[in-house]
Design an enzyme around this catalytic site. Structure first.
Site, PDB file in Angstrom:
ATOM      1  N   ARG A  67      11.235   3.154  -4.196  1.00 35.11           N
ATOM      2  CA  ARG A  67      11.593   1.834  -4.329  1.00 35.11           C
ATOM      3  C   ARG A  67      12.427   1.788  -5.130  1.00 35.11           C
ATOM      4  NH1 ARG A  67       8.313  -0.682  -0.098  1.00 35.11           N
ATOM      5  NH2 ARG A  67       8.522   0.604   2.288  1.00 35.11           N
ATOM      6  N   ARG A 102       8.019  -4.151   3.487  1.00 31.79           N
ATOM      7  CA  ARG A 102       9.520  -4.359   2.468  1.00 31.79           C
ATOM      8  C   ARG A 102      10.271  -6.185   3.024  1.00 31.79           C
ATOM      9  NH1 ARG A 102      12.198   0.552   5.508  1.00 31.79           N
ATOM     10  NH2 ARG A 102      10.662   0.317   6.566  1.00 31.79           N
ATOM     11  N   LYS A 106      -6.565  -0.534   6.703  1.00 25.60           N
ATOM     12  CA  LYS A 106      -6.183   0.306   6.753  1.00 25.60           C
ATOM     13  C   LYS A 106      -5.491   1.310   7.391  1.00 25.60           C
ATOM     14  CE  LYS A 106      -1.549   0.998   5.951  1.00 25.60           C
ATOM     15  NZ  LYS A 106      -0.259   1.048   6.241  1.00 25.60           N
ATOM     16  N   TYR A 111       5.636   7.020   4.887  1.00 22.73           N
ATOM     17  CA  TYR A 111       6.003   6.606   4.503  1.00 22.73           C
ATOM     18  C   TYR A 111       5.777   7.829   3.172  1.00 22.73           C
ATOM     19  CZ  TYR A 111       5.630   2.586   6.762  1.00 22.73           C
ATOM     20  OH  TYR A 111       6.598   1.615   7.171  1.00 22.73           O
ATOM     21  N   SER A 134       2.015  -8.734   8.871  1.00 22.28           N
ATOM     22  CA  SER A 134       1.629  -7.926   7.471  1.00 22.28           C
ATOM     23  C   SER A 134       2.957  -7.552   7.409  1.00 22.28           C
ATOM     24  CB  SER A 134       0.436  -6.512   8.121  1.00 22.28           C
ATOM     25  OG  SER A 134       0.178  -5.987   7.069  1.00 22.28           O
ATOM     26  N   LYS A 181      -2.271  -4.738  13.760  1.00 21.30           N
ATOM     27  CA  LYS A 181      -1.157  -4.430  13.319  1.00 21.30           C
ATOM     28  C   LYS A 181       0.027  -3.956  14.099  1.00 21.30           C
ATOM     29  CE  LYS A 181       1.219  -3.706   8.881  1.00 21.30           C
ATOM     30  NZ  LYS A 181       1.593  -3.028   7.665  1.00 21.30           N
ATOM     31  N   GLU A 207       2.015   2.032  15.199  1.00 26.82           N
ATOM     32  CA  GLU A 207       3.213   1.670  15.062  1.00 26.82           C
ATOM     33  C   GLU A 207       4.227   2.726  16.491  1.00 26.82           C
ATOM     34  OE1 GLU A 207       6.643   1.213  11.720  1.00 26.82           O
ATOM     35  OE2 GLU A 207       5.128   2.033  11.338  1.00 26.82           O
ATOM     36  N   GLU A 240      -3.091   0.119  13.454  1.00 32.18           N
ATOM     37  CA  GLU A 240      -2.259   0.777  13.593  1.00 32.18           C
ATOM     38  C   GLU A 240      -1.453   1.598  14.051  1.00 32.18           C
ATOM     39  OE1 GLU A 240       1.646   0.029  10.834  1.00 32.18           O
ATOM     40  OE2 GLU A 240      -0.098  -0.153   9.233  1.00 32.18           O
ATOM     41  N   ASP A 252       1.194  -1.182   0.144  1.00 35.59           N
ATOM     42  CA  ASP A 252      -0.103  -0.083  -0.380  1.00 35.59           C
ATOM     43  C   ASP A 252       1.504   1.219  -0.134  1.00 35.59           C
ATOM     44  OD1 ASP A 252       0.782  -0.941   3.103  1.00 35.59           O
ATOM     45  OD2 ASP A 252      -0.661   0.613   3.364  1.00 35.59           O
ATOM     46  N   SER A 303       6.535  -5.090   9.893  1.00 36.73           N
ATOM     47  CA  SER A 303       7.899  -5.663  10.637  1.00 36.73           C
ATOM     48  C   SER A 303       8.514  -4.382  10.736  1.00 36.73           C
ATOM     49  CB  SER A 303       8.613  -6.051   8.816  1.00 36.73           C
ATOM     50  OG  SER A 303       8.497  -4.852   7.998  1.00 36.73           O
ATOM     51  N   GLY A 304       8.547  -3.101  10.165  1.00 38.30           N
ATOM     52  CA  GLY A 304       9.342  -1.708  11.051  1.00 38.30           C
ATOM     53  C   GLY A 304      10.751  -1.894  11.330  1.00 38.30           C
ATOM     54  N   GLY A 305      11.251  -1.657   9.886  1.00 37.86           N
ATOM     55  CA  GLY A 305      12.433  -1.862   9.466  1.00 37.86           C
ATOM     56  C   GLY A 305      13.570  -3.274   9.923  1.00 37.86           C
TER      57      GLY A 305
END
Length: 388
Positions: A72, A329, A175, A388, A326, A257, A217, A215, A63, A299-301
């Site tokens: 990317r 990267r 999300k 993001y 979820s 998440k 984070e 989420e 997303d 995963s957060g990096g």
């Protein structure tokens, strides 16, 4: 879904009347007014959440906004054009057998309405793979006035009408990501704003037939230890579930998440997968009701392998929830590099995606081993002050 707000009228006498009251007749019973709220989508929400939280499967987070997708693509020397974004997204959703490991895919708005390079609707391709289409609905982070240089997430204005349209387009979950920064406090204001925004979004989503992924984070930025992360996460999740209860959110029809409980990315002492699992599961047991179907970790990096190892450690025993992934990267990094924008590399890139998806599927079942993992998959992807 049924929830209620109980409003009681006071029958206590004024303090000046206390003595007289003893001789009076018994007070009238409290008048109770019940406000019952039911969602037309209740059964569907529960079914969707449980489909996504199915054994051995997790979510592919694809997303990224067009700007982030551009970053990317730039990393492999490609221009940020719709054609290049379409080509990459086509590669992801058409990977043969992806639905064996992936139960849901979070899309950006462009992707939800986009077709593959051969003209098939991306939503249809996902459904054919047995993957539930989802949609990112927040409008991103902006500075939070009155805070310690912290952020809040915008996007509630017009959310109901946007989500109604997304549902018609085929999305079945949503999300909303907001963040909490430990180095910046976090302030009480930022935590409450994050919790309330998530709760309002969740209630609006359920009213429009979309299972909300909640989420907040906890950013990896900082030098703090794992105990500090645990302390902050407890506060954030307590506030979030309180706010969701206040907004009549049906917990059986949501997915979470969260961040894993880890030390800050710049901390001197690192944590083993076993320590991450111990602290994270302790947090979940203290704060998350068992009625919530799925915990889909970000995963957060973390590196691809680190994210998989930590997930695997959390699934070495039974949990009251589906504890899964979820990842963005951590599923796509090697895939993207393998592709490199070259059509002849599509199959190899899809194989790399399937390899990572299968690894995390095994981790969800507690059966993953890191034997044979490539060195590239062990490289960390943390970016300080990542946006993001």
């Amino acid at each position: 879904m049924v929830s209620a707000t109980v409003l009681k009228s006071s029958f206590l006498p004024k303090k000046s009347e206390w003595g007289a009251t003893r001789q009076a007749a018994a007070p009238r019973p409290a008048t109770v007014s019940m406000v019952v709220r039911a969602s037309a989508y209740a059964d569907e929400l529960v079914k969707t959440a449980n489909t996504i939280a199915s054994p051995g499967r997790g979510i592919l987070a694809m997303d990224e906004s067009n700007a982030t997708c551009g970053k990317r693509l730039a990393s492999i020397g490609l221009e940020n054009t719709e054609a290049n974004r379409q080509a990459y997204r086509t590669l992801l959703v058409t990977a043969p057998g992806l639905g064996q490991y992936i139960s849901g895919a979070i899309l950006f708005e462009e992707t939800l309405y986009q077709s593959t390079v051969d003209g098939r609707k991306i939503v249809d391709v996902l459904v054919e793979q047995g993957i539930v289409p989802g949609i990112k609905v927040d409008k991103g982070l902006v500075p939070l006035a009155g805070s310690n240089n912290e952020s809040w997430c915008q996007g509630l204005d017009g959310l109901a009408s946007r989500e109604a349209a997304y549902y018609q387009q085929g999305a079945r979950f949503a999300k909303w990501r907001t963040v909490v920064s430990i180095p910046n406090g976090p302030s009480e204001l930022a935590v409450k704003e994050a919790a309330w925004g998530l709760a309002r979004y969740a209630a609006i989503s359920q009213d429009n037939g979309l299972v909300p992924i909640v989420e907040p984070e906890i950013l990896l930025d900082g030098e703090h230890g794992i105990e500090r992360t645990f302390e902050v996460a407890q506060k954030v999740w307590a506030e979030t579930f309180y706010a969701m209860a206040e907004n009549n959110v049906m917990f059986e029809g949501i997915l979470l998440k969260p961040s894993m409980v880890t030390p800050g990315a710049e901390a001197k002492d690192r944590a083993t997968p076993e320590q991450v699992a111990e602290y994270t599961l302790k947090l979940l047991h203290r704060r998350i009701p068992p009625s919530v179907p799925g915990i889909m970790f970000l995963s957060g990096g973390q590196s691809e392998v680190e994210a998989t190892q930590n997930l695997n450690a959390m699934n070495q025993g039974p949990n009251p929830w589906h504890v899964s992934f979820s990842y963005a990267r951590a599923l796509q990094n090697t895939c993207l590099k393998t592709w490199g924008g070259v059509p002849e590399n599509v199959k190899a890139a899809q194989d790399a995606l399937l390899l990572r998806a299968k690894a995390n599927s095994l981790a969800q079942l507690g059966k993953y081993t890191s034997d044979g993992e490539a060195a590239e998959a062990k490289e960390g992807m943390f970016v300080k002050n990542y946006s993001y």
